[in-house]
Write a protein that holds these residues in place. Structure first.
Motif, mmCIF file in Angstrom:
data_model
loop_
_atom_site.group_PDB
_atom_site.id
_atom_site.type_symbol
_atom_site.label_atom_id
_atom_site.label_comp_id
_atom_site.label_asym_id
_atom_site.label_seq_id
_atom_site.Cartn_x
_atom_site.Cartn_y
_atom_site.Cartn_z
ATOM 1 N N MET A 159 0.815 -1.203 0.000
ATOM 2 C CA MET A 159 0.000 0.000 0.000
ATOM 3 C C MET A 159 0.852 1.257 0.000
ATOM 4 O O MET A 159 0.395 2.316 -0.390
ATOM 5 N N SER A 160 2.112 1.177 0.456
ATOM 6 C CA SER A 160 2.964 2.359 0.487
ATOM 7 C C SER A 160 3.329 2.836 -0.905
ATOM 8 O O SER A 160 3.787 3.955 -1.082
ATOM 9 N N ASP A 161 3.110 1.980 -1.919
ATOM 10 C CA ASP A 161 3.447 2.356 -3.285
ATOM 11 C C ASP A 161 2.313 3.122 -3.959
ATOM 12 O O ASP A 161 2.458 3.586 -5.084
ATOM 13 N N LEU A 162 1.172 3.293 -3.274
ATOM 14 C CA LEU A 162 0.027 3.966 -3.853
ATOM 15 C C LEU A 162 -0.047 5.413 -3.399
ATOM 16 O O LEU A 162 0.250 5.741 -2.250
ATOM 17 N N ILE A 163 -0.466 6.280 -4.306
ATOM 18 C CA ILE A 163 -0.747 7.673 -3.995
ATOM 19 C C ILE A 163 -2.097 8.025 -4.616
ATOM 20 O O ILE A 163 -2.530 7.406 -5.580
ATOM 21 N N GLU A 164 -2.780 9.016 -4.013
ATOM 22 C CA GLU A 164 -4.015 9.506 -4.591
ATOM 23 C C GLU A 164 -3.700 10.643 -5.550
ATOM 24 O O GLU A 164 -2.918 11.533 -5.231
ATOM 25 N N ALA A 165 -4.328 10.623 -6.708
ATOM 26 C CA ALA A 165 -4.099 11.646 -7.711
ATOM 27 C C ALA A 165 -5.425 12.095 -8.292
ATOM 28 O O ALA A 165 -6.376 11.319 -8.389
ATOM 29 N N VAL A 166 -5.495 13.372 -8.668
ATOM 30 C CA VAL A 166 -6.667 13.948 -9.312
ATOM 31 C C VAL A 166 -6.320 14.224 -10.767
ATOM 32 O O VAL A 166 -5.335 14.901 -11.052
ATOM 33 N N PHE A 167 -7.111 13.677 -11.686
ATOM 34 C CA PHE A 167 -6.934 13.915 -13.115
ATOM 35 C C PHE A 167 -7.992 14.916 -13.564
ATOM 36 O O PHE A 167 -9.187 14.709 -13.325
ATOM 37 N N THR A 168 -7.564 16.003 -14.202
ATOM 38 C CA THR A 168 -8.489 17.047 -14.642
ATOM 39 C C THR A 168 -8.241 17.371 -16.110
ATOM 40 O O THR A 168 -7.144 17.157 -16.640
ATOM 41 N N SER A 169 -9.259 17.909 -16.756
ATOM 42 C CA SER A 169 -9.144 18.418 -18.122
ATOM 43 C C SER A 169 -10.082 19.603 -18.266
ATOM 44 O O SER A 169 -11.075 19.720 -17.538
ATOM 45 N N ASP A 170 -9.764 20.507 -19.193
ATOM 46 C CA ASP A 170 -10.626 21.666 -19.429
ATOM 47 C C ASP A 170 -10.939 21.807 -20.909
ATOM 48 O O ASP A 170 -10.380 21.100 -21.756
ATOM 49 N N ALA A 171 -11.840 22.735 -21.218
ATOM 50 C CA ALA A 171 -12.298 22.921 -22.587
ATOM 51 C C ALA A 171 -11.308 23.701 -23.432
ATOM 52 O O ALA A 171 -11.498 23.825 -24.645
ATOM 53 N N ASN A 172 -10.239 24.202 -22.822
ATOM 54 C CA ASN A 172 -9.236 24.960 -23.575
ATOM 55 C C ASN A 172 -8.213 24.036 -24.224
ATOM 56 O O ASN A 172 -8.015 24.044 -25.435
ATOM 57 N N GLY A 173 -7.565 23.206 -23.413
ATOM 58 C CA GLY A 173 -6.622 22.224 -23.928
ATOM 59 C C GLY A 173 -5.356 22.793 -24.519
ATOM 60 O O GLY A 173 -4.646 22.102 -25.248
#
Length: 420
Positions: free
Chosen positions: A1-15
């Motif tokens: 479990m120490s090898d896991l991290i929480e990440a947020v993936f985001t995208s926008d309409a501009n790109g």
């Protein structure tokens, strides 16, 4: 479990800066940028077995795919689709890709790129597609207010002329903007929201309505925590409502009052376009038309951090990934499966020997993905020509009926909103 991290993936309409970006929500730092895919369409950001990232282009009939630990797309593979993808999802085992193009749902075998079938049960454009957690079923929602529940095995089998859904939920009066499928496969609970200002809770196995919550404004997004005790709903005004599911009302229909509306998250200037929750449920991630991604502390309803973007937020996904996301692409870190085939743009009716395997509850069911074409013997080409002309006439009639239905639906929706 120490090898896991929480990440947020985001995208926008501009790109313009990236197609998608991964963030560390605890610090607000940028972890990885995925470039070269333009702006991503809404409801089109999918993680495939935590090894690939797939998005749909917002303006072109094209999909883009990256290895999770590389900012460069998979090379040598074309992901051209029959039309602009409005929503997509991939089965948990990574075998099947389901995409909504206008009102038609297309299914591909992801690794080979073969299009298995195209399903037409919606009258308006598809707004969202999602698999159940066991991959045995998937759901499609549309602007026609319908939610169609499909059995994957029956959908990809062509023993019948056209696959039929398990059932269709038509309780919403306006477009279904979002839904959430709980844990438990087909025995899960289904939570839906619509522009008709309601949130409905269904028993997915039977399709029975369990609860109908009426809000003072139109709803855009919904997310439920892992224990399914609290639901968070984003509205067109930017307010995020918190609904306690542990103490449901005694009646099936329940109206949210003014006092309950005060217990909400306020911070967006404009409609909420995305919602996601951390694994422990303590962090709520929201995106809006105000070009901001807000990170909230759910117990206190306090805004912790804001991640500014350059366009309307189109996708937000909160997931656990390995720390190799930050490491270079080495041989030992390459994905366990490889996508080698280009996506086909139509169903290949000549491929009679193509066989697919569907794993449901650890049992392998093999179904022929193409029926044997019956032999037709004619002395002249007259019968074949007459049949082709009749088919073309029927298709023209269907297209005309769909056009009239769409105009009628839009007129009724406008009249309903004007009355309110």
């Amino acid at each position: 479990m120490s090898d896991l991290i929480e990440a947020v993936f985001t995208s926008d309409a501009n790109g313009s800066q990236w197609t998608c970006c991964a963030w560390d929500p605890r610090t607000g730092t940028n972890v990885m940028m995925y470039k070269g895919g333009g702006a991503a369409a809404e409801n089109s950001l999918v993680l495939v077995r935590h090894e690939y990232l797939i998005t749909a282009n917002n303006t072109k009939p094209m999909l883009h795919i990256w290895p999770l630990n590389s900012q460069d797309q998979v090379s040598g593979t074309r992901f051209i689709t029959p039309g602009k993808v409005l929503s997509l999802d991939v089965s948990p085992d990574g075998n099947y890709l389901v995409a909504g193009i206008q009102e038609v749902v297309h299914i591909w075998h992801l690794c080979s790129g073969k299009m298995i079938t195209a399903l037409s049960k919606h009258y308006q454009a598809v707004t969202k597609i999602k698999f159940t957690d066991d991959g045995s079923h998937f759901l499609s929602a549309g602007q026609d207010g319908n939610i169609v529940v499909w059995n994957l095995t029956k959908a990809i089998s062509t023993n019948q002329k056209e696959a039929q859904p398990l059932y269709t939920l038509s309780g919403h009066g306006l477009s279904v903007t979002d839904f959430h499928v709980g844990a438990g496969g087909v025995r899960a609970l289904l939570y839906t929201v619509s522009l008709d200002r309601t949130c409905r809770v269904y028993d997915l196995s039977t399709g029975n309505l369990l609860l109908d919550i009426v809000f003072p404004e139109a709803m855009q997004r919904i997310v439920v925590n892992k224990s399914e005790t609290v639901a968070y709903l984003g509205s067109v005004s930017g307010r995020i409502y918190e609904v306690n599911l542990c103490s449901p009302p005694r009646s099936r229909e329940y109206h949210i009052g003014i006092e309950e509306s005060k217990n909400s998250f306020t911070g967006h200037n404009g409609s909420v376009t995305c919602l996601a929750l951390s694994v422990d449920g303590e962090l709520l991630i929201s995106g809006g038309v105000d070009e901001n991604v807000n990170i909230w502390h759910t117990p206190s309803r306090q805004l912790i951090r804001t991640l500014p973007h350059k366009g309307k937020i189109s996708n937000v996904a909160f997931t656990c990934v390995t720390r190799r996301l930050k490491e270079p692409l080495e041989a030992k870190h390459k994905p366990s499966f490889v996508v080698t085939g280009n996506l086909k743009r139509m169903v290949d009716v000549e491929d009679d020997n193509y066989v697919v395997e569907t794993i449901v509850n650890e049992a392998i069911e093999v179904t022929s993905a193409r029926p044997k074409r019956p032999a037709v013997v004619t002395s002249t080409g007259t019968a074949t020509t007459d049949s082709s002309n009749e088919i073309e006439k029927l298709r023209a009639q269907i297209n005309e009926l769909q056009k009239v239905n769409k105009e009628l639906f839009n007129f009724c929706a406008k009249q309903s909103l004007l009355r309110e």
